[in-house]
Design a protein around this motif. Sequence first.
Motif, PDB file in Angstrom:
ATOM      1  N   ALA A 412      27.543   8.175  59.020  1.00 22.39           N
ATOM      2  CA  ALA A 412      28.348   8.923  58.969  1.00 22.39           C
ATOM      3  C   ALA A 412      27.756   9.904  57.492  1.00 22.39           C
ATOM      4  N   GLY A 413      27.746   8.804  56.505  1.00 22.31           N
ATOM      5  CA  GLY A 413      28.068   9.582  55.218  1.00 22.31           C
ATOM      6  C   GLY A 413      26.585  10.734  55.144  1.00 22.31           C
ATOM      7  N   SER A 414      25.717  10.855  55.440  1.00 23.93           N
ATOM      8  CA  SER A 414      24.198  11.653  55.394  1.00 23.93           C
ATOM      9  C   SER A 414      24.893  12.768  56.531  1.00 23.93           C
ATOM     10  N   MET A 415      25.549  12.746  57.882  1.00 24.32           N
ATOM     11  CA  MET A 415      26.001  13.836  58.690  1.00 24.32           C
ATOM     12  C   MET A 415      26.945  14.405  57.983  1.00 24.32           C
ATOM     13  N   ILE A 416      27.527  13.720  56.739  1.00 24.08           N
ATOM     14  CA  ILE A 416      28.908  15.100  56.320  1.00 24.08           C
ATOM     15  C   ILE A 416      28.507  15.859  55.522  1.00 24.08           C
ATOM     16  N   ALA A 417      27.437  15.570  54.859  1.00 21.35           N
ATOM     17  CA  ALA A 417      26.822  16.338  53.798  1.00 21.35           C
ATOM     18  C   ALA A 417      25.943  17.322  54.109  1.00 21.35           C
ATOM     19  N   ARG A 418      25.558  16.505  55.786  1.00 26.49           N
ATOM     20  CA  ARG A 418      23.986  17.401  55.838  1.00 26.49           C
ATOM     21  C   ARG A 418      23.777  18.443  57.930  1.00 26.49           C
ATOM     22  N   PHE A 419      25.903  17.544  57.570  1.00 27.84           N
ATOM     23  CA  PHE A 419      26.197  18.584  59.153  1.00 27.84           C
ATOM     24  C   PHE A 419      27.830  19.749  58.867  1.00 27.84           C
ATOM     25  N   SER A 420      28.503  19.116  57.934  1.00 28.98           N
ATOM     26  CA  SER A 420      29.836  18.969  58.284  1.00 28.98           C
ATOM     27  C   SER A 420      30.248  20.176  56.502  1.00 28.98           C
ATOM     28  N   LEU A 421      29.561  19.571  55.986  1.00 30.89           N
ATOM     29  CA  LEU A 421      29.280  20.580  55.079  1.00 30.89           C
ATOM     30  C   LEU A 421      28.283  22.289  55.445  1.00 30.89           C
ATOM     31  N   VAL A 422      27.895  21.958  55.583  1.00 29.26           N
ATOM     32  CA  VAL A 422      26.628  23.027  56.297  1.00 29.26           C
ATOM     33  C   VAL A 422      27.336  23.654  57.150  1.00 29.26           C
ATOM     34  N   THR A 423      28.310  23.228  58.717  1.00 28.66           N
ATOM     35  CA  THR A 423      29.299  24.126  58.970  1.00 28.66           C
ATOM     36  C   THR A 423      30.326  24.189  59.051  1.00 28.66           C
ATOM     37  N   LEU A 424      30.603  24.037  57.398  1.00 33.52           N
ATOM     38  CA  LEU A 424      31.793  24.936  56.489  1.00 33.52           C
ATOM     39  C   LEU A 424      31.128  25.984  55.678  1.00 33.52           C
ATOM     40  N   ALA A 425      29.890  25.507  54.993  1.00 38.23           N
ATOM     41  CA  ALA A 425      28.864  26.936  54.566  1.00 38.23           C
ATOM     42  C   ALA A 425      29.284  28.401  55.632  1.00 38.23           C
ATOM     43  N   GLN A 426      28.576  27.593  56.778  1.00 33.36           N
ATOM     44  CA  GLN A 426      27.784  28.781  57.583  1.00 33.36           C
ATOM     45  C   GLN A 426      29.232  29.380  58.412  1.00 33.36           C
ATOM     46  N   GLY A 427      30.990  29.102  58.049  1.00 35.08           N
ATOM     47  CA  GLY A 427      31.596  29.718  57.958  1.00 35.08           C
ATOM     48  C   GLY A 427      32.071  30.506  56.838  1.00 35.08           C
ATOM     49  N   LEU A 428      32.251  30.116  55.562  1.00 37.25           N
ATOM     50  CA  LEU A 428      32.157  31.006  55.167  1.00 37.25           C
ATOM     51  C   LEU A 428      31.530  31.574  54.796  1.00 37.25           C
ATOM     52  N   LEU A 429      30.192  31.696  55.106  1.00 41.64           N
ATOM     53  CA  LEU A 429      29.149  32.356  54.909  1.00 41.64           C
ATOM     54  C   LEU A 429      29.661  33.798  55.646  1.00 41.64           C
ATOM     55  N   ALA A 430      29.685  33.923  57.354  1.00 41.60           N
ATOM     56  CA  ALA A 430      30.611  34.828  57.988  1.00 41.60           C
ATOM     57  C   ALA A 430      31.497  35.321  57.746  1.00 41.60           C
ATOM     58  N   ALA A 431      32.681  34.319  56.796  1.00 41.62           N
ATOM     59  CA  ALA A 431      33.925  35.224  56.411  1.00 41.62           C
ATOM     60  C   ALA A 431      33.330  36.329  55.177  1.00 41.62           C
ATOM     61  N   LEU A 432      32.587  35.882  54.502  1.00 44.47           N
ATOM     62  CA  LEU A 432      32.522  36.996  53.186  1.00 44.47           C
ATOM     63  C   LEU A 432      31.897  38.068  53.946  1.00 44.47           C
ATOM     64  N   LEU A 433      30.775  38.012  54.942  1.00 44.11           N
ATOM     65  CA  LEU A 433      29.915  39.441  55.128  1.00 44.11           C
ATOM     66  C   LEU A 433      31.119  40.270  56.118  1.00 44.11           C
ATOM     67  N   LEU A 434      32.117  39.180  57.200  1.00 46.38           N
ATOM     68  CA  LEU A 434      32.678  40.186  57.197  1.00 46.38           C
ATOM     69  C   LEU A 434      33.779  40.812  56.511  1.00 46.38           C
ATOM     70  N   VAL A 435      34.517  40.407  55.261  1.00 46.88           N
ATOM     71  CA  VAL A 435      34.999  41.626  54.250  1.00 46.88           C
ATOM     72  C   VAL A 435      34.208  42.281  53.664  1.00 46.88           C
ATOM     73  N   ALA A 436      33.320  42.132  53.377  1.00 47.27           N
ATOM     74  CA  ALA A 436      32.081  42.890  53.506  1.00 47.27           C
ATOM     75  C   ALA A 436      32.361  43.895  53.768  1.00 47.27           C
ATOM     76  N   LEU A 437      32.321  43.705  55.404  1.00 52.06           N
ATOM     77  CA  LEU A 437      31.783  44.676  56.928  1.00 52.06           C
ATOM     78  C   LEU A 437      33.111  45.725  56.350  1.00 52.06           C
ATOM     79  N   ARG A 438      34.044  45.164  56.128  1.00 56.47           N
ATOM     80  CA  ARG A 438      35.927  46.201  56.072  1.00 56.47           C
ATOM     81  C   ARG A 438      36.244  46.151  54.738  1.00 56.47           C
TER      82      ARG A 438
END
Length: 442
Positions: A412-438
């Motif tokens: 679980a600990g490794s999954m939080i670092a390698r999956f949970s945080l990456v899914t969050l980073a994916q979302g943040l990256l998408a949000a920032l690109l949407l802001v830039a597009l707007r």
Amino acid sequence: MSLQQAAFFAVAVLVLALLAQRGRVQPFLALTLTAIGFGYAAGMSTSHVAKAFSLGFAQSLNALGLIVVGAAFMAEIADATGATARLQAGAAGRRRRSLPLAVLGLIASVASAPAAAFAVLDPLRRGIGGDSPRAALVLGLALSAGHGLLVPAPVMLASFTILGADWRLTLAIGLPLALLLAAFGMLSARATSDQPNPVDTAPLIDGDTMHAPRRGALALWAVSLGLIALLITQSLGDIASEPLGGGSNRELLIALGRPVVLLLAGTGALLLLSWHWEPGGLTQAGWAGRAITRVAGLVLLIGAAGGLAKIAQETGMAEMNAERLIAYAPLGALALLLPFALAATVKTLQGSSLVAAITAAGMMMELVAPLGLGDPMGRALTALAIGAGAMGASHINDGFFWLVGQAARLPAGSMIARFSLVTLAQGLLAALLLVALRAITA
């Protein structure tokens, strides 16, 4: 009180990760104790905690457990026919073994749920990805990216329908974003081992059974893609405009994606197409018994994750903490950060991407115009921002997290670092690109 409950929840996640990471407590037991402990810390009574956990457990097993069992049956049949070993041999030495998995993940992401799609594709993933930890993460992250941004995935259906956004515009923007985030997931997974877990086929070729690896491999491809098609059909059937028609015809098409149908159809079709008949295969010592033994712990984990998610939902902390964010809504293009934050808060605290999308879209419905997002482009970007927030972070209260973790053979600990945080980073990256597009199009 809601902030305090969220703090207790964060502590519960941390404690479970530490216990499971060091192997001091069996994961199912650790997750169950974590769920019950959080319920008491959140101020719930014993009867309320027990009822919520039991309900969530049962709902998760009904929605996902049967599909996981069906996928395990398929995996055992694929191993027994030599299909898995043949696919692994064909993929050995290829420099880009992750690319087919990322493409499959994006296609399957518009199905009814990423966890169901991952389970269905897992037997195929073990072959073309070499059953490596990296392959599991690539497939999981591609499913997460597409499910949050592509039409007709349920998350996007809920978002653009509630907000009255144009689905064509939403798809035109979401598709390149999903491709980018899937590529980001592939790069993130490169830090994880790509060491394959080969299948030992020696005991399978015993002269008493038809053993046709090539036919088995083709059958596995056909059945896996067929089941994904059923899940996608179910998603299309849930669209309010009823593109598949109405009445009994629509109900039949939706029913084809139900867990028990997938279990029976997948297992039966693979047996027939591969034409593999193992003596005593349906007994406890055969492929059926081996499959049940292999996934019993995972099924229990999925149920416990559903129990924790239900307890968290019963506290109401996700919605209350999300509502606090509305007072801090930024202006201009940055206003898109609000729908992202609303969906991310709800998803992280209660575990369901679809519930997060519906909740966030409902909160934003009356706010898009005051925030300057009431035009067609603004509504489409808002729907996509909600989808980006609903991606993560996927963690211990999400059955998808445990599915990917078991496939990747990561604690679980490794999954939080390698999956949970990456899914969050994916979302943040998408949000920032949407802001830039707007900012560019406003």
